[in-house]
Scaffold this active site. Structure first.
Site, PDB file in Angstrom:
ATOM      1  N   ILE A 118     -45.432  -1.149  22.631  1.00  0.00           N
ATOM      2  CA  ILE A 118     -44.018  -1.309  22.620  1.00  0.00           C
ATOM      3  C   ILE A 118     -43.450  -1.759  21.253  1.00  0.00           C
ATOM      4  CG2 ILE A 118     -44.294  -2.167  25.197  1.00  0.00           C
ATOM      5  CD1 ILE A 118     -44.237  -5.046  24.020  1.00  0.00           C
ATOM      6  N   LYS A 119     -44.007  -1.947  20.443  1.00  0.00           N
ATOM      7  CA  LYS A 119     -44.073  -2.263  18.930  1.00  0.00           C
ATOM      8  C   LYS A 119     -42.756  -3.294  18.688  1.00  0.00           C
ATOM      9  CE  LYS A 119     -46.031   1.910  17.109  1.00  0.00           C
ATOM     10  NZ  LYS A 119     -46.385   2.679  18.045  1.00  0.00           N
TER      11      LYS A 119
END
Ligand SMILES: O=c1ccn([C@@H]2O[C@H](COP(=O)(O)O)[C@@H](O)[C@H]2O)c(=O)[nH]1
Length: 289
Positions: free
Chosen positions: A96-97
């Site tokens: 998901i960074k």
């Protein structure tokens, strides 16, 4: 601890992390024609690949952008896939960074470590500062969750910012990040000696691989870049430690492998399995296994 589970899975099943970056263009027409709803199409494709590879791999990574791009139904496909993986006891990474001020990060933690999108590990971007990691620590402390923080990424643009030389030691910026993560992570080491705070290290750059591996002995790596981005078994092996200490992601190289075969559309999951077996062999041959 989750990191001990991952370590043990790697001991048993090797280092390949299957990347379920499921673009609709990657799905064979015959499968798309069978289902009306996008969530079902995404899930059925993923499930067939999972069922054909789960005895060969320690972990699956889902890049959430591929699901968000299809709106609510896409995210339903994401949810169904992670629920299925968790029901068969496979470890999940939500790529998901995320990275934001702590009040917002708290909600990111809740969104991905609890509830409908719950996964075992997530990826984080540390470039807003180390305080952004704080809301995730209570989940890591519970022993159930872990994170992979971007350290040195696989893309060519990694050089634009991550390789800037920074005082006081005139070292690359990513070492500043790595050193601090190493300190924070020391509190969360499992009996395998790795921390539940790991790092993302692209396998496409090899010049600093030995230094990174030696400097961060207790850090477990998520290593993207194999296959489509050009990294080889030899390259990625430099980031491992006696065959463990990291998982190597391949997404397109596995889930679109069927496109190289005439009967691929009918047998896409068989070809995904073959791609995993070839990748495992490529990595293991570097250790002389
Ligand atoms: O440095 C990074 C960090 C993350 N990624 C992600 O890994 C996969 C790679 O996909 P391939 O199809 O195997 O190239 C993708 O989800 C990226 O977002 C990365 O490539 N590099």
């Amino acid at each position: 601890m989750i990191i001990d589970r991952l370590f043990n899975e790697v001991e048993k099943n090797g280092n390949v992390c299957v990347g379920l970056d499921t673009h609709l263009d990657y799905i064979p027409v015959n499968l798309k024609e069978k289902y009306q709803d996008i969530d079902e199409v995404l899930f059925k494709f993923n499930k067939e690949i999972i069922d054909k590879t789960c005895d060969l791999v320690p972990v699956y990574k889902l890049q959430i952008a591929y699901y968000e791009a299809y709106g609510i139904k896409g995210l339903l496909g994401y949810k169904k896939t992670i629920e299925y993986l968790r029901s068969i006891k496979k470890i999940t990474i939500g790529d998901i960074k995320r990275g934001d001020i702590s009040s917002t990060a708290q909600m990111y933690a809740k969104a991905h470590f609890e509830g409908e999108f719950e996964v075992d590990f997530i990826t984080l971007n540390p470039y807003l500062g180390f305080d952004t990691l704080t809301p995730f620590l209570k989940y890591i402390e519970s022993g159930e969750k872990g994170v992979f923080v971007l350290l040195r990424t696989s893309n060519p643009g990694a050089k634009d910012i991550q390789y800037l030389k920074v005082s006081p030691k005139d070292e690359y910026l990513y070492y500043i990040i790595g050193d601090r993560l190493n300190e924070i992570g020391a509190k969360y080491r499992g009996s395998c000696c790795y921390s539940s705070i790991g790092a993302v290290v692209g396998g496409t750059h090899v010049e600093e691989a030995k230094e990174i591996r030696n400097r961060y002995k207790n850090m477990f790596f998520l290593i993207p870049g194999y296959g489509h981005q050009g990294a080889t078994g030899k390259d990625v092996s430099l980031y491992l430690n006696n065959g463990n200490g990291g998982v190597i992601n391949s997404s397109r190289g596995i889930i679109t492998a069927y496109k190289n075969y005439e009967d691929g559309g009918q047998r896409f999951a068989d070809y995904a399995r073959k791609a995993v077996l070839d990748m495992r062999e490529d990595i293991q041959s570097e250790r002389g296994v």
